[in-house]
Every structure is written in C-alpha cells, then in structure tokens.
Motif scaffolding. Structure first.
Motif, PDB file in Angstrom:
ATOM      1  N   LEU A   1      18.272 -17.999  49.988  1.00 44.76           N
ATOM      2  CA  LEU A   1      18.995 -17.134  49.059  1.00 44.76           C
ATOM      3  C   LEU A   1      19.215 -15.743  49.655  1.00 44.76           C
ATOM      4  O   LEU A   1      20.284 -15.152  49.465  1.00 44.76           O
ATOM      5  N   ARG A   2      18.234 -15.216  50.384  1.00 48.63           N
ATOM      6  CA  ARG A   2      18.431 -13.922  51.060  1.00 48.63           C
ATOM      7  C   ARG A   2      19.581 -13.991  52.042  1.00 48.63           C
ATOM      8  O   ARG A   2      20.395 -13.062  52.141  1.00 48.63           O
ATOM      9  N   ASN A   3      19.690 -15.094  52.768  1.00 48.85           N
ATOM     10  CA  ASN A   3      20.796 -15.261  53.720  1.00 48.85           C
ATOM     11  C   ASN A   3      22.137 -15.370  53.004  1.00 48.85           C
ATOM     12  O   ASN A   3      23.143 -14.827  53.474  1.00 48.85           O
ATOM     13  N   ILE A   4      22.177 -16.078  51.898  1.00 45.07           N
ATOM     14  CA  ILE A   4      23.407 -16.196  51.112  1.00 45.07           C
ATOM     15  C   ILE A   4      23.791 -14.835  50.540  1.00 45.07           C
ATOM     16  O   ILE A   4      24.968 -14.462  50.509  1.00 45.07           O
ATOM     17  N   TRP A   5      22.806 -14.077  50.085  1.00 43.53           N
ATOM     18  CA  TRP A   5      23.043 -12.750  49.517  1.00 43.53           C
ATOM     19  C   TRP A   5      23.766 -11.855  50.534  1.00 43.53           C
ATOM     20  O   TRP A   5      24.663 -11.094  50.173  1.00 43.53           O
TER      21      TRP A   5
ATOM     22  N   ASP B   1      25.680 -12.833  52.987  1.00 42.07           N
ATOM     23  CA  ASP B   1      26.934 -13.430  53.459  1.00 42.07           C
ATOM     24  C   ASP B   1      28.129 -12.723  52.818  1.00 42.07           C
ATOM     25  O   ASP B   1      28.125 -12.422  51.627  1.00 42.07           O
ATOM     26  N   ASP B   2      29.160 -12.485  53.617  1.00 45.50           N
ATOM     27  CA  ASP B   2      30.366 -11.811  53.127  1.00 45.50           C
ATOM     28  C   ASP B   2      31.082 -12.607  52.035  1.00 45.50           C
ATOM     29  O   ASP B   2      31.787 -12.028  51.207  1.00 45.50           O
ATOM     30  N   ARG B   3      30.918 -13.920  52.041  1.00 46.53           N
ATOM     31  CA  ARG B   3      31.597 -14.755  51.049  1.00 46.53           C
ATOM     32  C   ARG B   3      30.946 -14.667  49.671  1.00 46.53           C
ATOM     33  O   ARG B   3      31.491 -15.174  48.698  1.00 46.53           O
TER      34      ARG B   3
ATOM     35  N   TRP C   1      30.222 -11.909  47.837  1.00 50.58           N
ATOM     36  CA  TRP C   1      30.577 -10.769  46.998  1.00 50.58           C
ATOM     37  C   TRP C   1      32.045 -10.421  47.138  1.00 50.58           C
ATOM     38  O   TRP C   1      32.583 -10.354  48.226  1.00 50.58           O
ATOM     39  N   GLY C   2      32.682 -10.227  46.010  1.00 44.98           N
ATOM     40  CA  GLY C   2      34.043  -9.715  45.942  1.00 44.98           C
ATOM     41  C   GLY C   2      33.979  -8.513  45.012  1.00 44.98           C
ATOM     42  O   GLY C   2      33.329  -7.511  45.303  1.00 44.98           O
ATOM     43  N   ASP C   3      34.584  -8.645  43.854  1.00 42.06           N
ATOM     44  CA  ASP C   3      34.421  -7.629  42.807  1.00 42.06           C
ATOM     45  C   ASP C   3      33.105  -7.835  42.068  1.00 42.06           C
ATOM     46  O   ASP C   3      32.732  -7.056  41.205  1.00 42.06           O
ATOM     47  N   GLY C   4      32.424  -8.875  42.386  1.00 41.77           N
ATOM     48  CA  GLY C   4      31.135  -9.263  41.810  1.00 41.77           C
ATOM     49  C   GLY C   4      30.697 -10.511  42.549  1.00 41.77           C
ATOM     50  O   GLY C   4      31.231 -10.837  43.604  1.00 41.77           O
ATOM     51  N   PRO C   5      29.759 -11.227  42.012  1.00 44.17           N
ATOM     52  CA  PRO C   5      29.347 -12.471  42.671  1.00 44.17           C
ATOM     53  C   PRO C   5      30.489 -13.488  42.667  1.00 44.17           C
ATOM     54  O   PRO C   5      31.184 -13.650  41.669  1.00 44.17           O
ATOM     55  N   THR C   6      30.673 -14.155  43.777  1.00 43.02           N
ATOM     56  CA  THR C   6      31.720 -15.166  43.889  1.00 43.02           C
ATOM     57  C   THR C   6      31.175 -16.533  43.469  1.00 43.02           C
ATOM     58  O   THR C   6      29.975 -16.696  43.243  1.00 43.02           O
ATOM     59  N   GLY C   7      32.066 -17.502  43.409  1.00 41.24           N
ATOM     60  CA  GLY C   7      31.653 -18.872  43.116  1.00 41.24           C
ATOM     61  C   GLY C   7      30.706 -19.394  44.183  1.00 41.24           C
ATOM     62  O   GLY C   7      29.763 -20.133  43.882  1.00 41.24           O
ATOM     63  N   PHE C   8      30.948 -19.023  45.432  1.00 35.79           N
ATOM     64  CA  PHE C   8      30.078 -19.402  46.550  1.00 35.79           C
ATOM     65  C   PHE C   8      28.637 -18.957  46.278  1.00 35.79           C
ATOM     66  O   PHE C   8      27.692 -19.740  46.411  1.00 35.79           O
ATOM     67  N   PHE C   9      28.479 -17.702  45.876  1.00 33.03           N
ATOM     68  CA  PHE C   9      27.142 -17.184  45.592  1.00 33.03           C
ATOM     69  C   PHE C   9      26.533 -17.874  44.370  1.00 33.03           C
ATOM     70  O   PHE C   9      25.361 -18.257  44.379  1.00 33.03           O
ATOM     71  N   THR C  10      27.327 -18.039  43.329  1.00 31.23           N
ATOM     72  CA  THR C  10      26.826 -18.624  42.085  1.00 31.23           C
ATOM     73  C   THR C  10      26.328 -20.050  42.307  1.00 31.23           C
ATOM     74  O   THR C  10      25.253 -20.423  41.822  1.00 31.23           O
TER      75      THR C  10
END
Length: 91
Positions: free
Chosen positions: A26-30, A32-34, A36-45
């Motif tokens: 999860l730290r690695n995903i956090w 990752d540029d993918r 965050w956009g204007d908030g958490p992206t679907g990728f992060f969720t």
C-alpha cells in the motif's frame, strides 16, 4: 475440527506474512503517480480495497492458527496425564 500443530503454525505464518507484505504494498501504491489526480483514483481505490480485504483475511487466518496452536498445546498436556493414569491403574 481440530488442527495439527503444523497446520496451526502454517496459518500463523500466513497471517504474519500478510501483515509483512500488504502494508508495504500500500505504501508503494500510495507513492505511485497513478494513485492521485484531483483525489484518489480508481487505481488507488481498488488497491486499497485489496489491501484491506487481504489484511482482514490474513488476520482471521492468523487468529485461527493461534487458536489451533493453543488447542494443540492444551491437548498435548491434557492427554499425557490420563494415559499415565490408565497405565498405572492397570487398565
């Protein structure tokens, strides 16, 4: 259902492994540029949900392993005394 000591320790190891791997993931995903956009992206969720579910399953599996190991330990000490009594009593 009873678990053997080996199965119980395997489940404990799976629980520990889960808690060692998924928070780092999860730290690695956090980072990752993918993520965050204007908030958490679907990728992060999606990856957050995967992490939370995996930690919940790992916790449950580890808990079952702990309970199995405790029960096996109690069976080990509880079984020895009655068998000695049976042998000594001539049965």
């Amino acid at each position: 259902m009873t678990l053997s000591k080996r199965a119980s320790w395997f489940l404990i190891a799976v629980g520990v492994w889960t808690w060692a791997i998924w928070p780092n993931f999860l730290r690695n995903i956090w980072k990752d540029d993918r993520s965050w956009g204007d908030g958490p992206t679907g990728f992060f969720t999606v990856h957050l949900v995967l992490t939370v579910v995996s930690l919940a399953i790992g916790s449950a599996v580890g808990w079952l392993g702990i309970r199995g190991a405790r029960a096996a330990r109690q069976r080990g000490t509880g079984d020895a005394a009655p068998s000695k009594q049976l042998i000594n009593s001539g049965r």
